[in-house]
Design a protein around this motif. Structure first.
Motif, PDB file in Angstrom:
ATOM      1  N   UNK A 260       0.833  -1.205   0.000  1.00 17.24           N
ATOM      2  CA  UNK A 260       0.000   0.000   0.000  1.00 17.24           C
ATOM      3  C   UNK A 260       0.871   1.260   0.000  1.00 17.24           C
ATOM      4  N   UNK A 261       1.956   1.232   0.756  1.00 18.14           N
ATOM      5  CA  UNK A 261       2.872   2.374   0.768  1.00 18.14           C
ATOM      6  C   UNK A 261       3.527   2.561  -0.592  1.00 18.14           C
ATOM      7  N   UNK A 262       3.856   1.455  -1.249  1.00 19.82           N
ATOM      8  CA  UNK A 262       4.498   1.542  -2.555  1.00 19.82           C
ATOM      9  C   UNK A 262       3.574   2.163  -3.601  1.00 19.82           C
ATOM     10  N   UNK A 263       2.316   1.737  -3.627  1.00 21.06           N
ATOM     11  CA  UNK A 263       1.386   2.296  -4.611  1.00 21.06           C
ATOM     12  C   UNK A 263       1.018   3.741  -4.292  1.00 21.06           C
ATOM     13  N   UNK A 271      -2.011  13.438  -2.339  1.00 19.63           N
ATOM     14  CA  UNK A 271      -2.847  12.475  -1.609  1.00 19.63           C
ATOM     15  C   UNK A 271      -1.978  11.841  -0.506  1.00 19.63           C
ATOM     16  N   UNK A 272      -1.627  12.651   0.464  1.00 16.76           N
ATOM     17  CA  UNK A 272      -0.673  12.241   1.486  1.00 16.76           C
ATOM     18  C   UNK A 272      -1.151  11.064   2.316  1.00 16.76           C
ATOM     19  N   UNK A 273      -2.459  10.909   2.431  1.00 17.93           N
ATOM     20  CA  UNK A 273      -3.004   9.867   3.295  1.00 17.93           C
ATOM     21  C   UNK A 273      -2.738   8.462   2.763  1.00 17.93           C
ATOM     22  N   UNK A 279       2.137   3.739   6.414  1.00 21.60           N
ATOM     23  CA  UNK A 279       3.455   3.909   7.032  1.00 21.60           C
ATOM     24  C   UNK A 279       3.378   4.004   8.539  1.00 21.60           C
ATOM     25  N   UNK A 280       2.350   4.719   9.041  1.00 28.62           N
ATOM     26  CA  UNK A 280       2.170   4.799  10.489  1.00 28.62           C
ATOM     27  C   UNK A 280       1.851   3.434  11.087  1.00 28.62           C
ATOM     28  N   UNK A 281       1.079   2.642  10.376  1.00 26.16           N
ATOM     29  CA  UNK A 281       0.754   1.298  10.872  1.00 26.16           C
ATOM     30  C   UNK A 281       2.026   0.465  11.015  1.00 26.16           C
ATOM     31  N   UNK A 282       2.906   0.533  10.022  1.00 27.72           N
ATOM     32  CA  UNK A 282       4.165  -0.219  10.088  1.00 27.72           C
ATOM     33  C   UNK A 282       5.019   0.282  11.252  1.00 27.72           C
ATOM     34  N   UNK A 288       5.868  -1.220  18.815  1.00 30.42           N
ATOM     35  CA  UNK A 288       5.205  -1.984  19.872  1.00 30.42           C
ATOM     36  C   UNK A 288       5.949  -3.281  20.163  1.00 30.42           C
ATOM     37  N   UNK A 289       6.385  -3.977  19.126  1.00 30.89           N
ATOM     38  CA  UNK A 289       7.119  -5.224  19.345  1.00 30.89           C
ATOM     39  C   UNK A 289       8.474  -4.951  19.996  1.00 30.89           C
ATOM     40  N   UNK A 290       9.105  -3.845  19.652  1.00 31.56           N
ATOM     41  CA  UNK A 290      10.372  -3.498  20.303  1.00 31.56           C
ATOM     42  C   UNK A 290      10.177  -3.192  21.784  1.00 31.56           C
TER      43      UNK A 290
END
Length: 305
Positions: A260-263, A271-273, A279-282, A288-290
């Motif tokens: 999704x980030x690539x496209x 269309x910044x969103x 990207x924010x999700x990643x 969180x895992x760290x």
């Protein structure tokens, strides 16, 4: 004058050193001492909360998502965030919020499958190599060094180039480059554990080498390997997102965050969103895992206080 015989004092219980305790007792004691430490670590609890939220999103994705993640509506393409589309729409009019929610399933699928593959393989290989030593250790560690000689991302790209693009191929490629670090860690732990008193006692009782490895050595190596696996989950997410960004991971129309980030990068100026929310999700899930891994290390690390 006769005196009654005094009772003999009760024998004192022998003091069990750390080496004399069984592996199960040592692990249970470490968990009991470290549980309060983990609960008192606010950052670790924040990481755990985000991970739990990710799991909830993955399980109830069809109920949480407001739209079909693959439903196209060209008339509503590239709409900004609104009450109807919380995170806006992409170039095909698909709801980005719904695609991110369903993408949580892809992320957990990759992390879970790589973890259950890399963890046991690295743990068993490292324990066998460290326990037997000699020729076995030399051969296994040279193979491990061969994998570690290359940057993991470059080696993953090489495996994907051979296996072909796809989600399963990406998982296999990440797993093939992830087990050597686990094997190195398990070997280092085994070199220390094999000289302890309870290993010597097990040998005197006639226990076979394989019985000692699987019932005494591996349980003691497990906490350190679990901590390393937890810390590596962020790297797994970033590697999978990188493969998706390059078009080598999950293929369209799968709602994978890296893809999704690539496209969305072609439309990021107006269309910044389309780039921001995947990207924010990643970033949030990796962080969180760290945080969770750091808190878990305080609980399970045998060198911690």
């Amino acid at each position: 004058m006769s005196s009654e015989p005094t009772a003999a004092p009760a024998p004192k219980q022998p003091f069990l050193t750390r080496e004399a305790r069984s592996p199960r007792e040592a692990i249970l004691q470490r968990l009991g001492i470290g549980a309060l430490t983990f609960l008192g670590n606010r950052l670790a609890m924040v990481g755990l909360a985000i991970i739990v939220l990710l799991v909830v999103l993955a399980i109830f994705a069809p109920l949480i998502a407001t739209h079909d993640p693959n439903l196209q509506n060209l008339r509503g393409a590239r709409l900004p965030p609104s009450a109807t589309n919380f995170f806006g729409t992409d170039e095909y009019g698909r709801d980005i919020f719904s695609r991110i929610v369903h993408g949580a399933r892809i992320t957990l699928y990759i992390v879970g499958l790589v973890t259950v593959t890399v963890g046991p393989i690295g743990l068993i290989v490292g324990a066998i190599s460290g326990y037997f030593g000699g020729f076995v250790d030399t051969i296994v560690m040279r193979i491990t060094d061969l994998f570690l000689a290359f940057p993991s991302l470059i080696l993953t790209l090489a495996f994907v180039a051979v296996l072909g693009p796809g989600l399963e191929q990406a998982v296999l490629a990440i797993a093939l480059t992830g087990w050597p670090a686990m094997a190195r860690l398990a070997r280092a732990e085994t070199l220390t554990i094999r000289s302890t008193d309870y290993i010597a006692a097990a040998k005197l009782q006639g226990a076979s080498s394989w019985h000692i490895i699987f019932h005494s050595v591996i349980p003691m190596c497990l906490p350190s390997v679990i901590v390393r696996l937890t810390l590596n989950m962020a790297g797994i997410i970033l590697t999978a997102a990188g493969l998706g960004f390059l078009g080598l991971g999950a293929q369209p129309p799968t709602p994978e965050w890296g893809a999704m980030t690539s496209t969305g990068r072609a439309y990021m100026l107006d269309s910044w969103w389309m780039v921001t929310f995947p990207g924010l999700a990643i970033m949030i899930v990796s962080l969180a895992f760290n945080l969770f891994g750091d808190g878990l290390r305080d609980v399970l690390d045998p060198k911690s206080n």
